[in-house]
Scaffold this motif. Structure first.
Motif, PDB file in Angstrom:
ATOM      1  N   LEU A   4       0.797  -1.222   0.000  1.00  0.00           N
ATOM      2  CA  LEU A   4       0.000   0.000   0.000  1.00  0.00           C
ATOM      3  C   LEU A   4       0.833   1.278   0.000  1.00  0.00           C
ATOM      4  CD1 LEU A   4      -2.766  -0.977   2.542  1.00  0.00           C
ATOM      5  CD2 LEU A   4      -3.057  -0.571   0.101  1.00  0.00           C
ATOM      6  N   CYS A   5       1.903   1.291   0.767  1.00  0.00           N
ATOM      7  CA  CYS A   5       2.636   2.541   0.991  1.00  0.00           C
ATOM      8  C   CYS A   5       4.064   2.542   0.453  1.00  0.00           C
ATOM      9  CB  CYS A   5       2.650   2.863   2.479  1.00  0.00           C
ATOM     10  SG  CYS A   5       1.000   3.072   3.168  1.00  0.00           S
ATOM     11  N   ARG A   6       4.541   1.425   0.069  1.00  0.00           N
ATOM     12  CA  ARG A   6       5.891   1.238  -0.485  1.00  0.00           C
ATOM     13  C   ARG A   6       6.959   2.115   0.144  1.00  0.00           C
ATOM     14  NH1 ARG A   6       4.540  -0.683  -6.564  1.00  0.00           N
ATOM     15  NH2 ARG A   6       2.779  -1.885  -5.858  1.00  0.00           N
ATOM     16  N   LEU A   7       7.263   3.259  -0.434  1.00  0.00           N
ATOM     17  CA  LEU A   7       8.384   4.073   0.037  1.00  0.00           C
ATOM     18  C   LEU A   7       7.961   5.200   0.975  1.00  0.00           C
ATOM     19  CD1 LEU A   7      10.266   4.302  -3.364  1.00  0.00           C
ATOM     20  CD2 LEU A   7      10.682   2.712  -1.484  1.00  0.00           C
ATOM     21  N   VAL A   8       6.711   5.246   1.349  1.00  0.00           N
ATOM     22  CA  VAL A   8       6.218   6.304   2.227  1.00  0.00           C
ATOM     23  C   VAL A   8       6.456   5.906   3.679  1.00  0.00           C
ATOM     24  CG1 VAL A   8       4.183   7.625   2.909  1.00  0.00           C
ATOM     25  CG2 VAL A   8       4.444   6.894   0.543  1.00  0.00           C
ATOM     26  N   GLU A   9       7.067   6.811   4.452  1.00  0.00           N
ATOM     27  CA  GLU A   9       7.376   6.499   5.843  1.00  0.00           C
ATOM     28  C   GLU A   9       6.108   6.403   6.696  1.00  0.00           C
ATOM     29  OE1 GLU A   9       9.692   8.535   9.584  1.00  0.00           O
ATOM     30  OE2 GLU A   9      10.487   8.850   7.575  1.00  0.00           O
ATOM     31  N   LYS A  10       5.190   7.345   6.513  1.00  0.00           N
ATOM     32  CA  LYS A  10       3.955   7.366   7.300  1.00  0.00           C
ATOM     33  C   LYS A  10       2.822   6.814   6.441  1.00  0.00           C
ATOM     34  CE  LYS A  10       1.102  10.457  10.044  1.00  0.00           C
ATOM     35  NZ  LYS A  10       0.920  11.848  10.496  1.00  0.00           N
ATOM     36  N   CYS A  11       2.300   5.667   6.829  1.00  0.00           N
ATOM     37  CA  CYS A  11       1.255   4.995   6.061  1.00  0.00           C
ATOM     38  C   CYS A  11      -0.095   5.239   6.741  1.00  0.00           C
ATOM     39  CB  CYS A  11       1.548   3.498   5.997  1.00  0.00           C
ATOM     40  SG  CYS A  11       0.435   2.601   4.903  1.00  0.00           S
ATOM     41  N   VAL A  12      -1.036   5.861   6.014  1.00  0.00           N
ATOM     42  CA  VAL A  12      -2.335   6.196   6.573  1.00  0.00           C
ATOM     43  C   VAL A  12      -3.429   5.618   5.689  1.00  0.00           C
ATOM     44  CG1 VAL A  12      -3.891   8.081   7.180  1.00  0.00           C
ATOM     45  CG2 VAL A  12      -1.438   8.342   7.545  1.00  0.00           C
ATOM     46  N   LEU A  13      -4.363   4.897   6.307  1.00  0.00           N
ATOM     47  CA  LEU A  13      -5.557   4.413   5.607  1.00  0.00           C
ATOM     48  C   LEU A  13      -6.747   5.179   6.163  1.00  0.00           C
ATOM     49  CD1 LEU A  13      -5.041   0.551   5.635  1.00  0.00           C
ATOM     50  CD2 LEU A  13      -4.764   2.116   3.725  1.00  0.00           C
ATOM     51  N   ARG A  14      -7.470   5.834   5.291  1.00  0.00           N
ATOM     52  CA  ARG A  14      -8.613   6.626   5.730  1.00  0.00           C
ATOM     53  C   ARG A  14      -9.912   5.858   5.474  1.00  0.00           C
ATOM     54  NH1 ARG A  14      -6.481  11.444   6.932  1.00  0.00           N
ATOM     55  NH2 ARG A  14      -4.713  12.170   5.720  1.00  0.00           N
ATOM     56  N   CYS A  15     -10.868   6.061   6.367  1.00  0.00           N
ATOM     57  CA  CYS A  15     -12.190   5.499   6.175  1.00  0.00           C
ATOM     58  C   CYS A  15     -13.208   6.449   6.777  1.00  0.00           C
ATOM     59  CB  CYS A  15     -12.297   4.106   6.791  1.00  0.00           C
ATOM     60  SG  CYS A  15     -12.177   4.066   8.581  1.00  0.00           S
ATOM     61  N   GLU A  16     -14.447   6.297   6.349  1.00  0.00           N
ATOM     62  CA  GLU A  16     -15.536   7.117   6.866  1.00  0.00           C
ATOM     63  C   GLU A  16     -16.593   6.218   7.464  1.00  0.00           C
ATOM     64  OE1 GLU A  16     -17.220   9.897   4.120  1.00  0.00           O
ATOM     65  OE2 GLU A  16     -15.270  10.498   3.346  1.00  0.00           O
ATOM     66  N   LEU A  17     -17.246   6.711   8.486  1.00  0.00           N
ATOM     67  CA  LEU A  17     -18.361   6.018   9.098  1.00  0.00           C
ATOM     68  C   LEU A  17     -19.632   6.727   8.644  1.00  0.00           C
ATOM     69  CD1 LEU A  17     -19.144   3.811  11.176  1.00  0.00           C
ATOM     70  CD2 LEU A  17     -19.212   5.639  12.866  1.00  0.00           C
ATOM     71  N   ILE A  18     -20.510   6.005   7.977  1.00  0.00           N
ATOM     72  CA  ILE A  18     -21.757   6.559   7.462  1.00  0.00           C
ATOM     73  C   ILE A  18     -22.898   6.122   8.377  1.00  0.00           C
ATOM     74  CG2 ILE A  18     -23.303   6.703   5.480  1.00  0.00           C
ATOM     75  CD1 ILE A  18     -20.489   7.733   4.875  1.00  0.00           C
TER      76      ILE A  18
END
Length: 67
Positions: free
Chosen positions: A48-62
């Protein structure tokens, strides 16, 4: 999630509460019996993030209806 929203567990289904993630893969879900936010899919950080140091997955609650 149910506790944070101040809802009883049956109200989650009645209010149409659902979790929506960015993209096609839904990584998170609500556990029907506990109301906890859980992982619904295997999360591979390297993919998902390969070379990115900070990996963030966003989601929403509906939630349907007013809160």
């Amino acid at each position: 999630v149910a506790k944070d929203l101040g809802l009883h567990l049956p109200a989650l289904g009645d209010r149409g509460v659902r979790v929506v993630s960015e993209g096609r893969t839904q990584y998170f879900a609500l556990h029907g019996k506990t109301g906890h936010l859980v992982t619904a899919e295997r999360i591979d950080r390297e993919q998902l993030c390969r070379l990115v140091e900070k990996c963030v997955l966003r989601c929403e609650l509906i939630v349907q209806g007013e809160m």
